[in-house]
Design a protein around this motif. Sequence first.
Motif, PDB file in Angstrom:
ATOM      1  N   THR A 124      10.288   2.021  36.505  1.00  0.00           N
ATOM      2  CA  THR A 124      10.580   2.986  35.450  1.00  0.00           C
ATOM      3  C   THR A 124      11.975   2.749  34.907  1.00  0.00           C
ATOM      4  N   ARG A 125      12.111   2.856  33.599  1.00  0.00           N
ATOM      5  CA  ARG A 125      13.428   2.816  32.962  1.00  0.00           C
ATOM      6  C   ARG A 125      13.813   4.236  32.581  1.00  0.00           C
ATOM      7  N   LEU A 126      14.960   4.668  33.081  1.00  0.00           N
ATOM      8  CA  LEU A 126      15.542   5.951  32.725  1.00  0.00           C
ATOM      9  C   LEU A 126      16.578   5.699  31.634  1.00  0.00           C
ATOM     10  N   SER A 127      16.451   6.407  30.527  1.00  0.00           N
ATOM     11  CA  SER A 127      17.434   6.356  29.443  1.00  0.00           C
ATOM     12  C   SER A 127      17.913   7.771  29.218  1.00  0.00           C
ATOM     13  N   SER A 128      19.216   7.949  29.225  1.00  0.00           N
ATOM     14  CA  SER A 128      19.773   9.287  29.084  1.00  0.00           C
ATOM     15  C   SER A 128      20.953   9.246  28.122  1.00  0.00           C
ATOM     16  N   THR A 129      20.997  10.238  27.246  1.00  0.00           N
ATOM     17  CA  THR A 129      22.136  10.395  26.349  1.00  0.00           C
ATOM     18  C   THR A 129      22.657  11.812  26.487  1.00  0.00           C
ATOM     19  N   SER A 130      23.951  11.929  26.702  1.00  0.00           N
ATOM     20  CA  SER A 130      24.624  13.230  26.726  1.00  0.00           C
ATOM     21  C   SER A 130      25.453  13.338  25.457  1.00  0.00           C
ATOM     22  N   ILE A 131      25.280  14.455  24.762  1.00  0.00           N
ATOM     23  CA  ILE A 131      26.034  14.725  23.539  1.00  0.00           C
ATOM     24  C   ILE A 131      26.978  15.881  23.853  1.00  0.00           C
ATOM     25  N   PHE A 132      28.261  15.621  23.799  1.00  0.00           N
ATOM     26  CA  PHE A 132      29.275  16.600  24.172  1.00  0.00           C
ATOM     27  C   PHE A 132      29.731  17.395  22.957  1.00  0.00           C
ATOM     28  N   ASP A 133      30.262  18.590  23.197  1.00  0.00           N
ATOM     29  CA  ASP A 133      30.711  19.459  22.114  1.00  0.00           C
ATOM     30  C   ASP A 133      31.971  18.935  21.426  1.00  0.00           C
ATOM     31  N   SER A 134      32.692  18.045  22.094  1.00  0.00           N
ATOM     32  CA  SER A 134      33.895  17.461  21.491  1.00  0.00           C
ATOM     33  C   SER A 134      34.196  16.131  22.167  1.00  0.00           C
ATOM     34  N   LEU A 135      34.991  15.340  21.509  1.00  0.00           N
ATOM     35  CA  LEU A 135      35.435  14.073  22.085  1.00  0.00           C
ATOM     36  C   LEU A 135      36.291  14.337  23.325  1.00  0.00           C
ATOM     37  N   GLU A 136      37.088  15.403  23.284  1.00  0.00           N
ATOM     38  CA  GLU A 136      37.926  15.756  24.429  1.00  0.00           C
ATOM     39  C   GLU A 136      37.077  16.102  25.649  1.00  0.00           C
ATOM     40  N   SER A 137      35.990  16.837  25.445  1.00  0.00           N
ATOM     41  CA  SER A 137      35.091  17.160  26.560  1.00  0.00           C
ATOM     42  C   SER A 137      34.465  15.902  27.134  1.00  0.00           C
ATOM     43  N   ARG A 138      34.022  15.025  26.247  1.00  0.00           N
ATOM     44  CA  ARG A 138      33.419  13.767  26.707  1.00  0.00           C
ATOM     45  C   ARG A 138      34.423  12.957  27.507  1.00  0.00           C
ATOM     46  N   ASP A 139      35.631  12.802  26.973  1.00  0.00           N
ATOM     47  CA  ASP A 139      36.640  12.004  27.651  1.00  0.00           C
ATOM     48  C   ASP A 139      37.062  12.632  28.984  1.00  0.00           C
ATOM     49  N   GLY A 140      37.090  13.964  29.036  1.00  0.00           N
ATOM     50  CA  GLY A 140      37.409  14.646  30.285  1.00  0.00           C
ATOM     51  C   GLY A 140      36.349  14.403  31.340  1.00  0.00           C
ATOM     52  N   MET A 141      35.095  14.416  30.926  1.00  0.00           N
ATOM     53  CA  MET A 141      33.995  14.161  31.866  1.00  0.00           C
ATOM     54  C   MET A 141      34.072  12.726  32.370  1.00  0.00           C
ATOM     55  N   VAL A 142      34.313  11.787  31.490  1.00  0.00           N
ATOM     56  CA  VAL A 142      34.408  10.382  31.892  1.00  0.00           C
ATOM     57  C   VAL A 142      35.575  10.195  32.862  1.00  0.00           C
ATOM     58  N   ALA A 143      36.716  10.822  32.561  1.00  0.00           N
ATOM     59  CA  ALA A 143      37.907  10.688  33.402  1.00  0.00           C
ATOM     60  C   ALA A 143      37.742  11.357  34.763  1.00  0.00           C
ATOM     61  N   SER A 144      36.787  12.287  34.886  1.00  0.00           N
ATOM     62  CA  SER A 144      36.601  13.042  36.134  1.00  0.00           C
ATOM     63  C   SER A 144      35.945  12.222  37.242  1.00  0.00           C
ATOM     64  N   GLY A 145      35.554  11.001  36.949  1.00  0.00           N
ATOM     65  CA  GLY A 145      34.865  10.186  37.948  1.00  0.00           C
ATOM     66  C   GLY A 145      33.367  10.156  37.737  1.00  0.00           C
ATOM     67  N   MET A 146      32.934  10.477  36.532  1.00  0.00           N
ATOM     68  CA  MET A 146      31.516  10.530  36.204  1.00  0.00           C
ATOM     69  C   MET A 146      30.797   9.233  36.586  1.00  0.00           C
ATOM     70  N   GLU A 147      31.381   8.101  36.263  1.00  0.00           N
ATOM     71  CA  GLU A 147      30.710   6.819  36.531  1.00  0.00           C
ATOM     72  C   GLU A 147      30.435   6.635  38.016  1.00  0.00           C
ATOM     73  N   GLN A 148      31.428   6.925  38.859  1.00  0.00           N
ATOM     74  CA  GLN A 148      31.230   6.793  40.302  1.00  0.00           C
ATOM     75  C   GLN A 148      30.123   7.722  40.779  1.00  0.00           C
ATOM     76  N   GLY A 149      30.115   8.949  40.273  1.00  0.00           N
ATOM     77  CA  GLY A 149      29.074   9.905  40.655  1.00  0.00           C
ATOM     78  C   GLY A 149      27.695   9.451  40.250  1.00  0.00           C
ATOM     79  N   ILE A 150      27.585   8.850  39.058  1.00  0.00           N
ATOM     80  CA  ILE A 150      26.285   8.357  38.588  1.00  0.00           C
ATOM     81  C   ILE A 150      25.822   7.183  39.453  1.00  0.00           C
TER      82      ILE A 150
END
Length: 165
Positions: A124-150
């Motif tokens: 199975t291929r999982l494709s996911s897109t998250s659309i954030f309310d702002s660029l700042e929210s997106r960047d904050g999530m990325v900076a929080s360690g999102m990649e490691q958690g994923i």
Amino acid sequence: MTTTDDTDYSTLHLDVPEGAQTVSITRDFAATPDKVFRAHTDPELFVKWCGPDTITSTIREWDAQTGGRWSYVSADDSGEYGFFGSFHEVRENERIVQTFAFESFPDAVSLEILTLSDLGDGRTRLSSTSIFDSLESRDGMVASGMEQGIVEGYDKLDRLLAEGR
């Protein structure tokens, strides 16, 4: 940004386009769409794989159907973190559309669209897109360690799926 995990068959593709309020993920699993879907909608399975290895999660509310709500708390050595949202569309073995919010920033809501594609041969291929309310929210999530958690979460999901649960 592309991250390769330790398995022979899967690569995590993480796309964080400059200047856009989105994060997209593509990841293949050695399991059928129904098993990957169940791991995302069954709360007992979800808490076993979601997030980095350093956390444990507890479900507070979970109604994985169109119009349902969800809420859970994750804990690590630094404290507890609550998350909540709504399931806007749940199409069995195909698609989940939901909102996602961190309780400490309840106004920063993202929309997540997850699609499962049957690749045949039990994959199975999982494709996911998250659309954030702002660029700042997106960047904050990325900076929080999102990649490691994923990466760690999907590695745990691989093991869970291999156990046949």
